[in-house]
Write a protein that holds these residues in place. Structure first.
Motif, PDB file in Angstrom:
ATOM      1  N   ARG A   1      18.294  22.849  -4.163  1.00 21.64           N
ATOM      2  CA  ARG A   1      18.697  21.728  -3.348  1.00 21.64           C
ATOM      3  C   ARG A   1      18.249  20.163  -3.904  1.00 21.64           C
ATOM      4  N   GLU A   2      17.021  20.171  -4.562  1.00 22.85           N
ATOM      5  CA  GLU A   2      16.700  18.944  -5.257  1.00 22.85           C
ATOM      6  C   GLU A   2      17.529  18.526  -6.484  1.00 22.85           C
TER       7      GLU A   2
ATOM      8  N   ARG B   1      23.776  15.511  -1.406  1.00 27.20           N
ATOM      9  CA  ARG B   1      22.153  15.381  -1.199  1.00 27.20           C
ATOM     10  C   ARG B   1      21.650  15.753   0.126  1.00 27.20           C
ATOM     11  N   SER B   2      22.213  15.334   1.245  1.00 29.41           N
ATOM     12  CA  SER B   2      22.108  15.451   2.546  1.00 29.41           C
ATOM     13  C   SER B   2      21.578  17.043   2.956  1.00 29.41           C
TER      14      SER B   2
ATOM     15  N   GLU C   1      19.805  18.792   1.422  1.00 26.60           N
ATOM     16  CA  GLU C   1      18.482  19.148   1.311  1.00 26.60           C
ATOM     17  C   GLU C   1      17.682  19.288   2.342  1.00 26.60           C
ATOM     18  N   LYS C   2      18.127  18.186   3.334  1.00 27.56           N
ATOM     19  CA  LYS C   2      17.273  18.415   5.019  1.00 27.56           C
ATOM     20  C   LYS C   2      17.731  19.652   5.672  1.00 27.56           C
ATOM     21  N   ASP C   3      18.604  20.421   5.227  1.00 22.96           N
ATOM     22  CA  ASP C   3      19.049  21.533   6.139  1.00 22.96           C
ATOM     23  C   ASP C   3      17.860  22.629   5.960  1.00 22.96           C
ATOM     24  N   LYS C   4      17.094  23.014   7.160  1.00 20.20           N
ATOM     25  CA  LYS C   4      15.842  23.750   7.367  1.00 20.20           C
ATOM     26  C   LYS C   4      16.267  25.007   6.929  1.00 20.20           C
TER      27      LYS C   4
ATOM     28  N   ALA D   1      16.733  25.658   3.296  1.00 24.19           N
ATOM     29  CA  ALA D   1      15.596  25.357   2.697  1.00 24.19           C
ATOM     30  C   ALA D   1      14.476  26.647   2.794  1.00 24.19           C
TER      31      ALA D   1
ATOM     32  N   ASP E   1      29.704  17.677   5.111  1.00 24.66           N
ATOM     33  CA  ASP E   1      28.901  16.583   4.393  1.00 24.66           C
ATOM     34  C   ASP E   1      29.903  15.430   3.761  1.00 24.66           C
TER      35      ASP E   1
END
Length: 437
Positions: A4-5, A11-12, A14-17, A20, A82
């Protein structure tokens, strides 16, 4: 460093819980194989986290009506929603040239690793057999609360193709094709929208439950429909078109015609945003959000009219045509009204002319709004013969079995107490008969 990083364009994500948490379990399993993090694994923390991920995955994707491989459907849903430089460039147009393709391929390589991840080894370590279920999931609730069936099925189809893609080039081609056919994000995956006012300004909110009306469903009004189709086709094909006002008697199909053109031209990139009178001050904000997108937008105002004391029409005039900024080529305004001139007129307006120094100014002020609609289409109430024809066509379409003489007699009785001769009262009469079965 997590995948994700390493994402660039997407890039957005990356915020998906959920992503993660799932990636964290994957990484912990890799560490467990190296015997670096056995405590996390042996204390059943990994088991709880993984089961939590499966629960969230089922809850989220089942709400969308997805089926098949839910992990792949979930990843596909992230991709089609996205909005970034690459996806916006491809929407409605398809593949594009430029350096952005290299960046997209970098991100798709990371996504493909998620698609190809071997859950069997991970589940063996946990003593579970959940992935065989979610990789061939049959959804108990086929109704999606978010997408219509066609979009849902296309996302599931894209999910299957991406999961089977042999390389990044094939993977990228499938996504570009989807962006071309449907677009990206909420503007791409939905047909119609409304406006919600927030502290940050106007928010465009999808309408998920839309009446699937087609122009052929509207009996009669062929000349009116031809004018509407001609103007809308010119618009979606990138030619010059005008703002359009549909006016006339109540219940004659004005609003249904707007819904019909949306369903007819959605695949060609047409979208509709419904706006109410009290939201006119948000129009500039709405236009700024959509003017650079590749779709064609109709800002739709239903039952538009103004009383003498309402002054919002002056603001609407400036927005439609009158500001310094160039009018966006991908936006038109369509409105329906029972009033031809939109603003309430009285005989006293004429009587008051003798008291005005420039009497014509008052008349011009009231006509200046309607004059901004270059196409004005009249919908008149049907006469008795036309009304009866509408009833007969609707009865046949809905399978109403009744002798014609009796059907028309009952229809005549119905219209006397239900709003008079109109397509709406004819439809209500047929609905009544269907309800009596």
């Amino acid at each position: 460093m997590t995948k994700r990083e390493q994402l660039v364009l997407y890039r957005s994500v990356e915020k998906d819980k959920l992503l993660a948490k799932m990636e964290s379990v994957m990484l912990q399993y890799d560490e467990y194989n190296k015997e670096d993090d056995w405590i996390y694994w042996e204390t059943n923390t990994a088991l709880g986290d993984y089961c939590s991920c499966i629960y969230e995955l089922i809850e989220r994707t089942a709400g969308y009506g997805f089926y098949g491989n839910l992990w792949h459907a979930y990843l596909t849903h992230l991709l089609v929603n996205d909005e970034n430089v690459f996806s916006r460039a491809c929407e409605i147009r398809g593949a594009v040239e430029g350096s952005v393709n290299g960046l997209a391929e970098h991100d798709f390589e990371l996504f493909k690793q998620w698609y190809d991840y071997d859950f069997a080894a991970l589940e063996d370590a946990l003593g579970l057999q959940l992935y065989p279920v979610i990789s061939n999931y049959q959804n108990a609730n086929e109704e999606s609360r978010v997408f219509n069936h066609r979009i849902r099925d296309r996302i599931c189809e894209l999910s299957r193709k991406l999961g089977a893609a042999s390389d990044i080039r094939e993977f990228k081609g499938y996504i570009e094709s989807f962006y071309k056919d449907f677009g990206v994000g909420k503007l791409g995956l939905h047909k119609a929208f409304r406006i919600a006012h927030t502290e940050e300004g106007a928010e465009i909110v999808p309408i998920t439950n839309i009446t699937h009306v087609h122009l052929d469903d509207l009996v009669g009004y062929e000349i009116a429909k031809e004018k509407l189709i001609a103007n809308t086709e010119a618009f979606v094909q990138g030619r010059r078109a005008n703002n359009c006002l549909l006016f006339g008697d109540a219940g004659t199909g004005k609003s249904s015609s707007i819904k019909g053109i949306l369903n007819q031209y959605y695949e060609q990139g047409l979208r509709i945003i419904e706006v109410y009178k009290h939201q006119f001050r948000d129009l500039n904000d709405v236009i700024s959000q959509i003017k650079n997108r590749n779709y064609r937008f109709i800002i739709y105002m239903d039952d538009l009219s103004f009383e003498e004391f309402e002054t919002e029409y002056k603001y609407l005039k400036a927005v439609i045509e009158g500001g310094l900024e160039k009018k966006p080529e991908n936006i038109l305004i369509y409105a329906t009204s029972n009033r031809r001139h939109l603003i309430k007129e009285e005989f006293s307006d004429k009587e008051g002319r003798r008291d005005l120094l420039h009497a014509s100014d008052t008349v011009q002020e009231k006509l200046s709004l309607v004059s901004r609609f270059g196409v004005q289409i009249f919908f008149c109430a049907p006469d008795k013969k036309e009304y009866q024809n509408i009833v007969k066509v609707l009865a046949e379409r809905h399978g109403v079995s009744m002798p014609e003489e009796e059907l028309l007699l009952e229809a005549n009785r119905w219209e006397l107490s239900h709003g008079g001769l109109s397509g709406r009262s004819a439809q209500q009469f047929i609905d009544f008969l269907l309800g009596q079965r």
